[in-house]
Design an enzyme around this catalytic site. Structure first.
Site, PDB file in Angstrom:
ATOM      1  N   ASP A  39      32.686 102.368  15.563  1.00 55.16           N
ATOM      2  CA  ASP A  39      35.012 102.959  15.349  1.00 55.16           C
ATOM      3  C   ASP A  39      34.208 103.575  14.071  1.00 55.16           C
ATOM      4  OD1 ASP A  39      36.927 102.819  16.443  1.00 55.16           O
ATOM      5  OD2 ASP A  39      37.158 101.278  14.715  1.00 55.16           O
TER       6      ASP A  39
ATOM      7  N   GLU B 145      31.594 107.586  16.267  1.00 58.43           N
ATOM      8  CA  GLU B 145      32.629 107.809  17.108  1.00 58.43           C
ATOM      9  C   GLU B 145      32.811 108.629  15.906  1.00 58.43           C
ATOM     10  OE1 GLU B 145      37.112 107.319  18.190  1.00 58.43           O
ATOM     11  OE2 GLU B 145      36.268 105.780  16.407  1.00 58.43           O
TER      12      GLU B 145
END
Length: 538
Positions: free
Chosen positions: A215, A266
Site C-alpha cells: 500500500d 500501489e
C-alpha cells in the site's frame, strides 16, 4: 499451523498474466450474521470465485485495527481482527483457496501503523520513550511551537501533523501522518522498523501467502531534513530514491521461498521512468497501472495510456497490470456513464449526473478490452456484477475519513464499498446480517443468483471472458499488434485473436473473415455497435 496444500501447481512467474480478484472483506460476505463481512463469508463463497475463473485473491487488510481508515490503520499484523475471524481461520482460508488453485495476496502498509499500535501508544505515554524514534515526532515552529513542523498536507485533507499532549497535560511535540491522524508515519531509517516488517513478511509467507500488495508504496522514505515546503523536484516524502532500499530487502525475502512469492505495489506516479524503477528485477514483480484505470472513455486517450504502459514495462521486461477499479475509486459502471468519465480524488463530488445504462454498457466493453491486454488483470469485487457507485448514502452512514477531512465536500469511498448482493429474495440480498453500510433500493436486482440465471448478465459475461482468456494461448504468450482503426475504435490482435472496441455512437463493420468468440453486447448483424467490444478469431 495450517498451510496451503497441493492444489496450486508451481509456476515461476504466475503473476505475469494472472487474474486477481480484490476482496474488501467487510463488504464481501457475512458468515456470522453480524452485518460485517468476514473470513467465514469468504470461505462460503470460494466455489463462486473458482467458477468465476480467478487465479488469486487479494485481501485488503484483515488485521486487528480500529478501522479509522478501513483497516489500513494496522494495530497488529499477526492478529486477525475479531470482526473477521482469527488466525486459524485465515490459515484455513488460504489452504482451502489453494485447493481450488487460487493463490492469496495480503496487504502490507509500510508507510504507517495505527495510533493504537503498541509502539505509538508507548511513544505517547512517555516523551522520552525509545519508541518515539520509530515515528516522526518533532517540535513545532513558531515562538511557542504552535505551528506544525512543516506545511505538508495530508492525502486525506488538512495538515499532515498533529500535536500531542504530554502526560502532565502540557502541549507536546507534533507527529507526522500523511493520511489520517490515526495513522502515524513510521521512520524507515530506524532499523527496528525494517526488522519488524521483514518479520511480518515471513510470518505470512510461512502461512502460504503467495504475494504481498504494498500500500502507498512510494511514501515510506522521507527527507530527514523535513523541509517546511515541498519542492516538486526534490519531493520530501514521495518517491524518494531511498524507498527502493526497502523493496530490494523485501524482494530478497520473497526470493527465499521455493515457491515464488510476489510483490505488487500501489504506485501512483505520472513519470514513467520513475514508475518502472519499482519494477526492476531486484524489486517488485508488478505495480498497479492507475493511468489506464482513471482515463476517460475515449479511444485516443485509452490507446495512449495502453501504449505508454506497454512501452514503459517493455523497457525493463516487466509485466503490466490492468484494472478498472478498486476500493478507492468510483466504480466503472458509474464513472463511464458521466460526461467526464475520468477520475481523480480532487474531482470526486456529490451529485454528479450519471447515465447508468450507458455506464454499464461501457464498463462491459472495458472489461473485454482490459482482459485482452498483455499482463495481469485485477478485478474489484462486484465489478463482475456491474455494480454501480452508490451515491445517495445518508450522511450519517458515511464511514470514510475522506468525507470529514474534506469538510464534507468529498463523499469519500464508501459508495464503492457497499456489501455485495448474493441472493435476491433473502434479507440484505443474501449478504448476511444488517449490512454495516446500507444497501440501496434495487440492489437485489443485481444479485449473483439473478445474474447466474441470465445468460446476458454482466456476471455471465465475466465468467465467459475469463474462461476464454484462460484457454486462449495467444492471450498468454502472443505480443500485442496494433491494427488499423479509425478515431473512435481501438483494434489490436494477439496471435489470431482480434480485440475490437468501438467508442463511438455508430456501429462499425467487422472484418470479412472472422469467428465471434465473445462480445460485450449483441452484434448488429456483421457490425459492432457503439460502446461495445468483441473478441474475434481471424
Amino acid at each position: 499451523m495450517v498451510v496451503a496444500g497441493d492444489g496450486i501447481a508451481p509456476h515461476e512467474a504466475w503473476w505475469r498474466d494472472a487474474v486477481v480478484y480484490e476482496i474488501y472483506v467487510r463488504s464481501f460476505a457475512d458468515g456470522d450474521g453480524d452485518g460485517t463481512g468476514d473470513l467465514a463469508g469468504v470461505r462460503s463463497r470460494l466455489d463462486y470465485l473458482s467458477d468465476l475463473g480467478v487465479d488469486a485473491l487479494w485481501f485488503t487488510p484483515w488485521y486487528l485495527s480500529p478501522l479509522a481508515d478501513g483497516g489500513y490503520d494496522v494495530q497488529d499484523y499477526r492478529v486477525i481482527d475479531p470482526a473477521f475471524g482469527d488466525l486459524v481461520e485465515a490459515e484455513v482460508l488460504i489452504a482451502e483457496a489453494a485447493e481450488r488453485g487460487i493463490r492469496t495476496i495480503v496487504d502490507i502498509v509500510p508507510n504507517h501503523v495505527s495510533s493504537e499500535h503498541p509502539w505509538f501508544r508507548a511513544a505517547l505515554a512517555d516523551p522520552s520513550a525509545p519508541e518515539r524514534a520509530l515515528f516522526w515526532f518533532r517540535p513545532g515552529r513558531g515562538e511557542n511551537g504552535d505551528l506544525p513542523p512543516t506545511e505538508w498536507t495530508s492525502s486525506f485533507g488538512g495538515p499532515a501533523w498533529t500535536r500531542t499532549t504530554d502526560p502532565d497535560g502540557s502541549p507536546g511535540q507534533w507527529y507526522l501522518h500523511l493520511f489520517a491522524p490515526e495513522q502515524p508515519d513510521l521512520d524507515w531509517s530506524n532499523p527496528a522498523v525494517r526488522h519488524e516488517h521483514a518479520d511480518v513478511l515471513r510470518f505470512w509467507f510461512d502461512r502460504g501467502v503467495a504475494g504481498i500488495r504494498v500500500d502507498s508504496a512510494a511514501f515510506p522514505a522521507k527527507d530527514p531534513a523535513l523541509p517546511v515546503t515541498i519542492d516538486a523536484d526534490a519531493h520530501p516524502h514521495l518517491d524518494r530514491d531511498e524507498v527502493h532500499e526497502i523493496y530490494r530487502e523485501w524482494r530478497t525475502i520473497a526470493d527465499e521461498y521455493s515457491l515464488p512469492r510476489m510483490l505488487v505495489g500501489e504506485v501512483w506516479l505520472a513519470d514513467d521512468e520513475r514508475f518502472v524503477r519499482y519494477l526492476r528485477d531486484d524489486e517488485m514483480h508488478g505495480a498497479f497501472n492507475f493511468e489506464f484505470m482513471v482515463t476517460p472513455w475515449d479511444a485516443d486517450a485509452l490507446r495512449s495510456a495502453i501504449q505508454r504502459t506497454l512501452a514503459a514495462h517493455e523497457s525493463i521486461s516487466a509485466s503490466p497490470t490492468w484494472a478498472l477499479g478498486n476500493h478507492d475509486v468510483t466504480r466503472a459502471a458509474t464513472r463511464y456513464g458521466r460526461a467526464d468519465s475520468s477520475f481523480s480524488f480532487d474531482a470526486k463530488r456529490f451529485g454528479t449526473e450519471t447515465d447508468a445504462a450507458l455506464g454499464l454498457r461501457r464498463a462491459r466493453a472495458a472489461a473485454l478490452l482490459a482482459a485482452a491486454l498483455p499482463g495481469s488483470l485485477y478485478i474489484y469485487q462486484g465489478d463482475e456484477l456491474g455494480l454501480p457507485e452508490v451515491e445517495d448514502l445518508p450522511l450519517h452512514a458515511l464511514r470514510d475519513p475522506m468525507h470529514e477531512r474534506s469538510g464534507g465536500v468529498d463523499p469519500g469511498r464508501d459508495g464503492c464499498r457497499i456489501p455485495l448482493p448474493w441472493t435476491a429474495s433473502d434479507p440484505a440480498s443474501g449478504f448476511g446480517g444488517d449490512p454495516w453500510l446500507p444497501q440501496p433500493d434495487g440492489w437485489s436486482e443485481l444479485a449473483v443468483d439473478r445474474q447466474l440465471a441470465d445468460p446476458l448478465s454482466t456476471l455471465a459475461l465475466y465468467r465467459s471472458l475469463l474462461r476464454i482468456r484462460r484457454d486462449e494461448a495467444a492471450l498468454h504468450d502472443a505480443p500485442l499488434e496494433w491494427m488499423p482503426s479509425d478515431a473512435h475504435t481501438i483494434a489490436f490482435r494477439r496471435g489470431d485473436l482480434l480485440c475490437l472496441t468501438n467508442f463511438g455512437s455508430e456501429s462499425v463493420a467487422l472484418p470479412l473473415h472472422h469467428r465471434l468468440l465473445i462480445s460485450s453486447a449483441p452484434l448488429d448483424g456483421e457490425r459492432l455497435p457503439g460502446d461495445c467490444a468483441a473478441w474475434l478469431r481471424l
